[in-house]
Design a protein around this motif. Structure first.
Motif, short mmCIF file in Angstrom:
data_model
loop_
_atom_site.label_atom_id
_atom_site.label_comp_id
_atom_site.label_asym_id
_atom_site.label_seq_id
_atom_site.Cartn_x
_atom_site.Cartn_y
_atom_site.Cartn_z
N UNK A 239 -16.03 0.06 -15.76
CA UNK A 239 -15.65 0.43 -14.40
C UNK A 239 -16.03 1.89 -14.12
N UNK A 240 -15.80 2.76 -15.11
CA UNK A 240 -16.19 4.16 -14.96
C UNK A 240 -17.71 4.28 -14.82
N UNK A 241 -18.45 3.50 -15.61
CA UNK A 241 -19.91 3.53 -15.53
C UNK A 241 -20.40 3.15 -14.13
N UNK A 256 -10.45 6.31 -11.82
CA UNK A 256 -11.08 4.99 -11.72
C UNK A 256 -10.82 4.19 -13.00
N UNK A 257 -11.06 4.82 -14.14
CA UNK A 257 -10.85 4.14 -15.43
C UNK A 257 -9.37 3.94 -15.71
N UNK A 272 -10.66 11.24 -19.91
CA UNK A 272 -11.68 10.19 -19.98
C UNK A 272 -12.91 10.63 -20.75
N UNK A 273 -13.18 11.94 -20.75
CA UNK A 273 -14.38 12.40 -21.45
C UNK A 273 -14.56 13.90 -21.36
N UNK A 303 -19.39 12.46 -22.05
CA UNK A 303 -18.92 11.22 -22.67
C UNK A 303 -18.00 10.48 -21.70
N UNK A 304 -17.91 9.19 -21.89
CA UNK A 304 -16.83 8.39 -21.31
C UNK A 304 -16.17 7.67 -22.47
N UNK A 305 -14.87 7.90 -22.67
CA UNK A 305 -14.20 7.39 -23.86
C UNK A 305 -12.75 6.97 -23.59
N UNK A 306 -12.55 5.91 -22.82
CA UNK A 306 -11.19 5.43 -22.62
C UNK A 306 -10.58 4.93 -23.93
#
Length: 339
Positions: A239-241, A256-257, A272-273, A303-306
């Motif tokens: 979803x974040x992407x 969003x995430x 989130x990152x 980065x995106x790292x949930x």
């Protein structure tokens, strides 16, 4: 204009005739490669001159760094190095202040410059990411194929693999943790036997530039226990992407995430990152909790790292992205395997 030219112009505009850079990460940024062990970078805006000072131990190897924009000089003493200096980093050890009469902090300008990556920097990060991609897939296979392996063994094998592929060293302490320890975002490996679920958070360092990737894999047949949380984390990342592009604010991207996690969002306890470059954690921070909102710009690497961390276990999935005008380029591409 190159980095040296941009920073020299900044110094002139602020009437700073001399600036001294001692922080290794900042020196790496300006050189766009890993510097000699003892390095000091001196900017002389009066003469449009940049000099890299090194010790006798590093002088011979440092000749390779010399170019039309950079002189190499043998370090003599700190008194001479700082003589006439006004521009200093905010991380300068206090012991050096005795050599300076007055000073202006120049770190904010360097931090701002570091946010947007050059072509050379992006290539270095891509190489680091390729190394860590291969390493985390190797670590996953190693854990599946070996019974009674310890967390320390997985971490050590991953680090050895990255060295073999060209990494100077890990970009941070390798995380390879399993079972209940996965509920600790910064848990460290030990002699514990790997079982049930394995979280690996690793990074390579190539020419002074970092990568950062996390994968979580389920190792036993009790998939249902972990599967729901895993799927929520993966879905939040996707979803974040969908929303990642230049112009979105870091607060909005984080929310969003986070909101996509529904009832699980209370277990998402970190941002989130973050930005990645010569440091594995640098500006911008992708968080809805920061005071001043930041708009993502083309050329940033983040980065995106949930992650979700329950009382029994944790799941985190992380990848590396180059922000583009209308989207992104994914820089880490290791397979995302649930089990």
């Amino acid at each position: 204009m190159d980095k040296f030219g941009e920073f020299l112009e900044y110094l002139k505009e602020n009437d700073i005739k001399k600036a001294v850079i001692t922080r290794k990460e900042n020196i790496t940024y300006f050189l766009e490669r890993y510097p000699p062990n003892f390095s000091i970078l001196i900017f002389d805006s009066n003469h449009d001159k940049v000099t890299l000072q090194v010790s006798k131990l590093d002088f011979e190897m440092s000749k390779d760094y010399k170019n039309k924009n950079l002189d190499i000089e043998l370090y003599e003493n700190f008194e001479n190095t700082f003589k006439g200096c006004i521009g200093l980093e905010d991380t300068l050890p206090i012991k050096f202040l005795k050599f300076v009469e007055k000073y202006t902090i120049i770190s904010k300008k360097i931090d701002e410059m570091r946010e947007i990556k050059s072509k050379a920097e992006i290539q270095n990060i891509k190489t680091a990411a390729k190394i860590s991609d291969e390493a985390i897939e190797f670590g996953t296979n190693y854990a599946f194929e070996n019974d009674c392996v310890t967390e320390n063994q997985v971490a050590a094998e991953i680090e050895y693999f990255m060295k073999e592929k060209g990494s100077i060293r890990p970009s941070f302490d390798t995380i390879a943790i399993s079972n209940k320890k996965t509920r600790l975002p910064h848990g460290m490996p030990s002699k514990d036997i790997v079982k049930n679920i394995l979280l690996m958070d690793i990074g390579a360092l190539y020419e002074g530039y970092c990568s950062d990737i996390t994968r979580t894999v389920i190792l036993n047949e009790n998939i249902q226990k972990y599967s729901e949380v895993y799927d929520v984390v993966k879905s939040a990342k996707l979803e974040a992407e969908k929303n990642l592009k230049a112009g979105i604010s870091v607060k909005e991207l984080d929310l969003v995430a986070r909101d996509h996690m529904g009832e699980f969002k209370e277990y998402f306890i970190h941002s989130l990152g973050h930005g990645v470059g010569v440091e594995v954690h640098e500006s911008p921070t992708i968080s809805s909790k920061i005071k001043e909102d930041i708009i993502l710009k083309e050329g940033m690497v983040i980065t995106i790292e949930p992650g979700i961390y329950t009382d029994d276990f944790g799941v985190r999935i992380e990848d590396l992205y180059l922000v583009k005008k209308n989207g992104f380029e994914k820089l880490s591409n290791a397979k995302i395997l649930k089990y």
